[in-house]
Design a protein around this motif. Structure first.
Motif, PDB file in Angstrom:
ATOM      1  N   GLN A   1       0.807  -1.217   0.000  1.00  0.00           N
ATOM      2  CA  GLN A   1       0.000   0.000   0.000  1.00  0.00           C
ATOM      3  C   GLN A   1       0.839   1.266   0.000  1.00  0.00           C
ATOM      4  OE1 GLN A   1      -2.642  -0.297   3.323  1.00  0.00           O
ATOM      5  NE2 GLN A   1      -3.860  -1.918   2.398  1.00  0.00           N
ATOM      6  N   VAL A   2       2.021   1.239   0.604  1.00  0.00           N
ATOM      7  CA  VAL A   2       2.863   2.432   0.709  1.00  0.00           C
ATOM      8  C   VAL A   2       3.717   2.642  -0.542  1.00  0.00           C
ATOM      9  CG1 VAL A   2       4.776   3.415   2.048  1.00  0.00           C
ATOM     10  CG2 VAL A   2       2.884   2.346   3.207  1.00  0.00           C
ATOM     11  N   ASN A   3       3.926   1.601  -1.325  1.00  0.00           N
ATOM     12  CA  ASN A   3       4.772   1.683  -2.510  1.00  0.00           C
ATOM     13  C   ASN A   3       4.186   2.678  -3.514  1.00  0.00           C
ATOM     14  OD1 ASN A   3       6.609   1.253  -4.518  1.00  0.00           O
ATOM     15  ND2 ASN A   3       6.162  -0.923  -4.772  1.00  0.00           N
ATOM     16  N   LYS A   4       4.987   3.662  -3.894  1.00  0.00           N
ATOM     17  CA  LYS A   4       4.528   4.698  -4.823  1.00  0.00           C
ATOM     18  C   LYS A   4       4.322   4.173  -6.242  1.00  0.00           C
ATOM     19  CE  LYS A   4       4.866   8.169  -1.951  1.00  0.00           C
ATOM     20  NZ  LYS A   4       3.690   8.562  -1.234  1.00  0.00           N
ATOM     21  N   GLU A   5       5.016   3.112  -6.592  1.00  0.00           N
ATOM     22  CA  GLU A   5       4.903   2.563  -7.946  1.00  0.00           C
ATOM     23  C   GLU A   5       3.649   1.724  -8.138  1.00  0.00           C
ATOM     24  OE1 GLU A   5       8.481   0.500  -8.854  1.00  0.00           O
ATOM     25  OE2 GLU A   5       9.740   2.245  -8.466  1.00  0.00           O
ATOM     26  N   ASN A   6       2.980   1.377  -7.054  1.00  0.00           N
ATOM     27  CA  ASN A   6       1.764   0.580  -7.133  1.00  0.00           C
ATOM     28  C   ASN A   6       0.599   1.495  -7.480  1.00  0.00           C
ATOM     29  OD1 ASN A   6      -0.224  -1.306  -6.916  1.00  0.00           O
ATOM     30  ND2 ASN A   6       0.318  -1.971  -4.865  1.00  0.00           N
ATOM     31  N   LYS A   7      -0.013   1.267  -8.618  1.00  0.00           N
ATOM     32  CA  LYS A   7      -1.077   2.145  -9.109  1.00  0.00           C
ATOM     33  C   LYS A   7      -2.430   1.870  -8.447  1.00  0.00           C
ATOM     34  CE  LYS A   7       1.708   3.981 -12.059  1.00  0.00           C
ATOM     35  NZ  LYS A   7       2.603   4.945 -11.483  1.00  0.00           N
TER      36      LYS A   7
ATOM     37  N   PHE B   1      -3.163   1.571  -5.263  1.00  0.00           N
ATOM     38  CA  PHE B   1      -3.343   2.300  -4.017  1.00  0.00           C
ATOM     39  C   PHE B   1      -2.809   3.722  -4.116  1.00  0.00           C
ATOM     40  CE2 PHE B   1      -3.015  -2.194  -2.803  1.00  0.00           C
ATOM     41  CZ  PHE B   1      -4.228  -2.340  -2.149  1.00  0.00           C
ATOM     42  N   LYS B   2      -2.852   4.325  -5.300  1.00  0.00           N
ATOM     43  CA  LYS B   2      -2.290   5.663  -5.459  1.00  0.00           C
ATOM     44  C   LYS B   2      -3.098   6.724  -4.720  1.00  0.00           C
ATOM     45  CE  LYS B   2      -4.635   6.606  -9.770  1.00  0.00           C
ATOM     46  NZ  LYS B   2      -4.546   6.934 -11.143  1.00  0.00           N
ATOM     47  N   ASP B   3      -4.401   6.495  -4.507  1.00  0.00           N
ATOM     48  CA  ASP B   3      -5.234   7.463  -3.794  1.00  0.00           C
ATOM     49  C   ASP B   3      -5.206   7.276  -2.282  1.00  0.00           C
ATOM     50  OD1 ASP B   3      -5.994   8.505  -6.236  1.00  0.00           O
ATOM     51  OD2 ASP B   3      -7.761   7.210  -6.397  1.00  0.00           O
ATOM     52  N   LEU B   4      -4.584   6.218  -1.808  1.00  0.00           N
ATOM     53  CA  LEU B   4      -4.528   5.921  -0.380  1.00  0.00           C
ATOM     54  C   LEU B   4      -3.318   6.619   0.242  1.00  0.00           C
ATOM     55  CD1 LEU B   4      -5.871   4.073   1.842  1.00  0.00           C
ATOM     56  CD2 LEU B   4      -4.038   2.472   1.336  1.00  0.00           C
ATOM     57  N   PRO B   5      -3.539   7.522   1.200  1.00  0.00           N
ATOM     58  CA  PRO B   5      -2.379   8.171   1.832  1.00  0.00           C
ATOM     59  C   PRO B   5      -1.612   7.189   2.719  1.00  0.00           C
ATOM     60  CG  PRO B   5      -4.443   8.991   2.769  1.00  0.00           C
ATOM     61  CD  PRO B   5      -4.801   8.049   1.661  1.00  0.00           C
TER      62      PRO B   5
ATOM     63  N   ALA C   1      -2.702   3.930   5.396  1.00  0.00           N
ATOM     64  CA  ALA C   1      -2.177   2.568   5.305  1.00  0.00           C
ATOM     65  C   ALA C   1      -1.529   2.154   6.624  1.00  0.00           C
ATOM     66  CB  ALA C   1      -1.169   2.473   4.160  1.00  0.00           C
ATOM     67  N   PHE C   2      -0.787   3.075   7.252  1.00  0.00           N
ATOM     68  CA  PHE C   2      -0.153   2.753   8.526  1.00  0.00           C
ATOM     69  C   PHE C   2      -1.195   2.578   9.626  1.00  0.00           C
ATOM     70  CE2 PHE C   2       2.119   3.852  12.464  1.00  0.00           C
ATOM     71  CZ  PHE C   2       3.075   2.858  12.428  1.00  0.00           C
ATOM     72  N   ALA C   3      -2.241   3.395   9.616  1.00  0.00           N
ATOM     73  CA  ALA C   3      -3.309   3.238  10.610  1.00  0.00           C
ATOM     74  C   ALA C   3      -4.005   1.891  10.445  1.00  0.00           C
ATOM     75  CB  ALA C   3      -4.307   4.382  10.478  1.00  0.00           C
ATOM     76  N   ASP C   4      -4.236   1.463   9.204  1.00  0.00           N
ATOM     77  CA  ASP C   4      -4.809   0.137   8.963  1.00  0.00           C
ATOM     78  C   ASP C   4      -3.896  -0.962   9.491  1.00  0.00           C
ATOM     79  OD1 ASP C   4      -6.972   1.306   7.749  1.00  0.00           O
ATOM     80  OD2 ASP C   4      -6.301   0.868   5.689  1.00  0.00           O
TER      81      ASP C   4
END
Length: 115
Positions: A79-85, A87-91, A95-98
């Motif tokens: 979820q945190v990976n910037k290259e993953n399209k 989850f691009k709208d997920l801050p 993701a860390f709170a989840d």
């Protein structure tokens, strides 16, 4: 034949190392956490094999805690990976709170199982 296999393995290792060098630091930290969790589970299994598994539910709780934490950390990494399209709208904060909330639920279930 063996020389070509050795050269291919070295080329593969070199390409993986150079590709991983471009990985952001926060993903490398998550990778280290996953490795730590998996190694802890392996050490618990080795200890159980050597000493025995008298309180089996405690052994299962420890191993499942490590494996579950590693799985949740891999999900965080995805979820945190910037290259993953996907989850691009997920801050990253969400993701860390989840991750924290799921770890809390996981460990509450494990403590309940352990008795």
């Amino acid at each position: 034949m063996a020389r070509s296999a050795t050269k291919d393995a070295q080329d593969l290792f070199h390409s993986l190392r150079s590709a991983y060098a471009a990985t952001p630091t926060n993903l490398k930290i998550i990778d280290l956490y996953v490795i730590f969790a998996v190694l802890t589970a392996i050490m618990q299994v080795a200890y159980m094999a050597i000493v025995g598994s008298f309180p089996f539910n405690s052994f299962l709780s420890g191993v499942l805690s490590c494996v579950g934490t590693a799985v949740l950390a891999v999900c965080l990494r995805i979820q945190v990976n910037k290259e993953n399209k996907e989850f691009k709208d997920l801050p990253p904060e969400r993701a860390f709170a989840d991750f924290v909330l799921c770890n809390l639920v996981l460990h509450l279930v494990i403590m309940n199982f352990m008795g």
